[in-house]
Write a protein that holds these residues in place. Structure first.
Motif, PDB file in Angstrom:
ATOM      1  N   ASN A 368       0.810  -1.220   0.000  1.00 28.63           N
ATOM      2  CA  ASN A 368       0.000   0.000   0.000  1.00 28.63           C
ATOM      3  C   ASN A 368       0.841   1.267   0.000  1.00 28.63           C
ATOM      4  N   ALA A 388      -2.769  -6.600  -6.654  1.00 27.34           N
ATOM      5  CA  ALA A 388      -2.957  -5.158  -6.504  1.00 27.34           C
ATOM      6  C   ALA A 388      -4.422  -4.861  -6.195  1.00 27.34           C
ATOM      7  N   ALA A 389      -4.701  -3.614  -5.835  1.00 29.30           N
ATOM      8  CA  ALA A 389      -6.071  -3.201  -5.505  1.00 29.30           C
ATOM      9  C   ALA A 389      -6.588  -2.228  -6.565  1.00 29.30           C
ATOM     10  N   GLN A 396      -7.039   2.146 -10.550  1.00 25.33           N
ATOM     11  CA  GLN A 396      -6.094   1.764  -9.504  1.00 25.33           C
ATOM     12  C   GLN A 396      -6.434   2.469  -8.201  1.00 25.33           C
ATOM     13  N   SER A 397      -6.459   1.716  -7.097  1.00 26.16           N
ATOM     14  CA  SER A 397      -6.585   2.339  -5.790  1.00 26.16           C
ATOM     15  C   SER A 397      -5.351   3.199  -5.544  1.00 26.16           C
ATOM     16  N   SER A 400      -2.161   1.599  -4.063  1.00 27.66           N
ATOM     17  CA  SER A 400      -1.739   0.263  -4.483  1.00 27.66           C
ATOM     18  C   SER A 400      -0.363   0.281  -5.143  1.00 27.66           C
ATOM     19  N   SER A 409      -5.519  -7.881 -10.195  1.00 28.12           N
ATOM     20  CA  SER A 409      -6.106  -6.915  -9.275  1.00 28.12           C
ATOM     21  C   SER A 409      -7.432  -7.440  -8.759  1.00 28.12           C
ATOM     22  N   THR A 455      -4.546  -3.547  -0.146  1.00 30.42           N
ATOM     23  CA  THR A 455      -4.256  -4.814  -0.814  1.00 30.42           C
ATOM     24  C   THR A 455      -4.445  -5.976   0.148  1.00 30.42           C
TER      25      THR A 455
END
Length: 535
Positions: A368, A388-389, A396-397, A400, A409, A455
């Protein structure tokens, strides 16, 4: 300058230096918080000049920041206290990260040596076997003579220079970062949250028509799990619960403040009998409590336990410390943390010996820090799946991690701004955990939280999808499951520059996991006779 090598004689060399801004304190009391002990007045005054960084309560160890130049003087005062077993200056590696050594050594001899030959070498070096590592032949976790201190480094180097030793390094431990960030389960399927339609999900609900993970054992290695939670109470749900950290035994329940593992487990495999379902509600659950430092032998033991007790999938939402994702100048972003040999061999053991030789599927939270996952020797190891988040808008977060090692993801929170508070999942039962009984934070009873993320949440989500895949086709090898996730993922945030010629994005891997497509692809790979019989 101290150093050790991971990966054998020609492997990665980790260099460590004395640092006068760090103090490491070991209390005579084990199991208590490292910064709480009945110190004398002079010791308490000295300790008040320190800032706690992290600690390992099961070992009574704390790591503190000291005013520059004060560490030696503070250590002298603390060492005079009868409640303190040891106080001394701390070490940092060449990337600036604090590292704590123990007077223990991991040794892997050549496979052709006999037990007696290994024992003779260890005895000659003054080492006492504490336990066999279990992850490979002729691998030992051994203790050096008490009080050897930093001489454990040259001892390990001398052993590694022998022709009959493949691997050897001191046990080095670091701060563990739990990869979480802070009730509709929009990550599982289409949902309306506060009047807003959210469709950036992983297509899990559709997958349940074909697979719910029945018969698959999903292991979560984390800081303890509330196994009394109603969502883990179905008959036969729990398998081989374990704590590999002190107190070791068959009780994996969390300690004070250890809320992370219960939330991760809920994302992966909660039963869905009340207010939250995991991705694989039919899967059985193996909770393994690990609160020891990063790189400890306990960490390696967790993978051996999971493998030997029938885990099919292993979820790991932890790893090296992250830099602050909102601060691109944070020097932690550039730290490289290698995967120690003791843990690497344990992972290898899981992917070669697990599931009768087909291998355990291991998912890992990418991190993170909005930094390169490729600096993280754990998540970037090729035989795990780095997750990944992505957020509720298919992007994308913000926190991440990225890099070539990202494989896929899974939906999680965004780190604000966001249309959703995060991921709704299980919390510690009652008025403990993230939600102390506030309905705005989950439910009024405090059994669920609405704001899990990072994540940390994405990783057990993909572990749950792996369980759905294996329930649909148990004959798949671990690497085939990994490839199915690649082949069935949805490319999100797709533009001309996001994905390379191989279909890989450094932010999303091969895309957001599509559980239904992955299960269908798994079924298509069943032998024809099995498919016909199943019909």
């Amino acid at each position: 300058m101290l150093s050790c090598r991971f990966g054998g004689g020609s492997g990665f060399r980790l260099e460590l230096e004395d640092n006068e801004d760090l103090v490491v304190v070991r209390s005579v009391r084990r199991g208590a918080r490292h910064d709480v002990s009945p110190l004398s007045s002079p010791s308490r005054t000295a300790q008040d000049r320190l800032t706690p960084l992290f600690g390992f309560p099961e070992a009574g160890v704390g790591v503190y920041a000291a005013p520059v130049g004060d560490a030696p003087n503070i250590a002298v005062v603390l060492n005079e206290d009868p409640e303190v077993e040891f106080a001394g200056r701390g070490l940092r590696d060449q990337f600036g990260a604090p590292v704590v050594y123990t007077e223990n050594v991991f040794v892997k001899f050549r496979d052709d040596l006999s037990d007696s030959e290994c024992a003779a070498v260890l005895a000659e070096a003054g080492l006492t076997v504490k336990r066999t590592a279990g992850s490979a032949p002729n691998a030992y976790f051994a203790g050096a003579p008490t009080g050897i201190g930093r001489e454990v480094f040259p001892l390990a180097e001398r052993l590694l220079d022998r022709d009959d030793v493949d691997l050897c390094h001191p046990e080095l431990v670091r701060e563990v970062s739990r990869k979480g960030m802070f009730p509709q389960q929009w990550h599982l399927g289409p949902a309306v949250v506060k009047g807003v339609e959210v469709v950036a999900h992983a297509n899990v609900v559709e997958a349940w028509a074909d697979s719910r993970g029945d018969g698959i054992v999903l292991c979560v290695i984390d800081d303890g799990m509330d196994v009394a939670h109603p969502e883990f109470a179905s008959p036969g749900k729990l398998v081989a619960p374990r704590s590999v950290s002190r107190p070791r035994g068959d009780d994996p329940r969390p300690g004070d403040g250890d809320n992370h593992g219960t939330a991760c487990a809920g994302v992966a495999c909660a039963d869905g009998v009340d207010k939250a379902s995991g991705v694989a509600p039919g899967a059985r659950f193996m909770p393994v409590r690990l609160v020891s430092g990063l790189g400890s032998q306990d960490e390696a033991d967790a993978f051996v336990w999971a493998t030997d007790h029938g885990a099919d999938v292993i979820s790991c939402s932890w790893g090296p410390a992250d830099g602050n994702w909102w601060d691109p100048t944070d020097p932690v972003h550039n730290q490289v943390v290698p995967l120690p040999d003791n843990t690497r061999l344990a992972i290898e053991y899981a992917v070669t010996r697990g599931r009768g030789g087909k291998g355990c599927v291991i998912t890992w939270a990418a991190g993170n820090g909005a930094e390169s996952v490729d600096n993280d020797g754990y998540a970037s190891y090729p035989k795990v799946i780095a997750v990944a988040a992505c957020n509720d808008q298919g992007r994308q977060s913000r926190y991440s991690d990225h890099g070539t090692a990202i494989w896929c993801s899974f939906p999680s929170n965004n780190g604000s701004p966001s249309r959703t508070p995060g991921i709704w999942t299980t919390d510690r039962h009652g008025r403990e955990g993230y939600n102390l009984g506030d309905e705005s934070l989950g439910d009024a009873a405090g059994d669920y939280t609405n704001s899990f993320g990072g994540t940390s949440s994405a990783c057990p989500g993909v572990a749950g999808v792996a369980a759905l895949i294996l329930a649909a086709n148990p004959g798949l090898r671990w690497d085939e499951v990994k490839d199915l996730l690649r082949a069935s993922a949805d490319r999100i945030d797709d533009n001309s520059h996001e994905y390379d010629e191989n279909g890989h994005s450094n932010r999303y891997g091969f895309g957001r996991v599509n559980a239904a497509a992955a299960v269908r692809l798994a079924v298509s790979k069943l032998p024809l006779s099995v498919s016909v019989a199943g019909n």
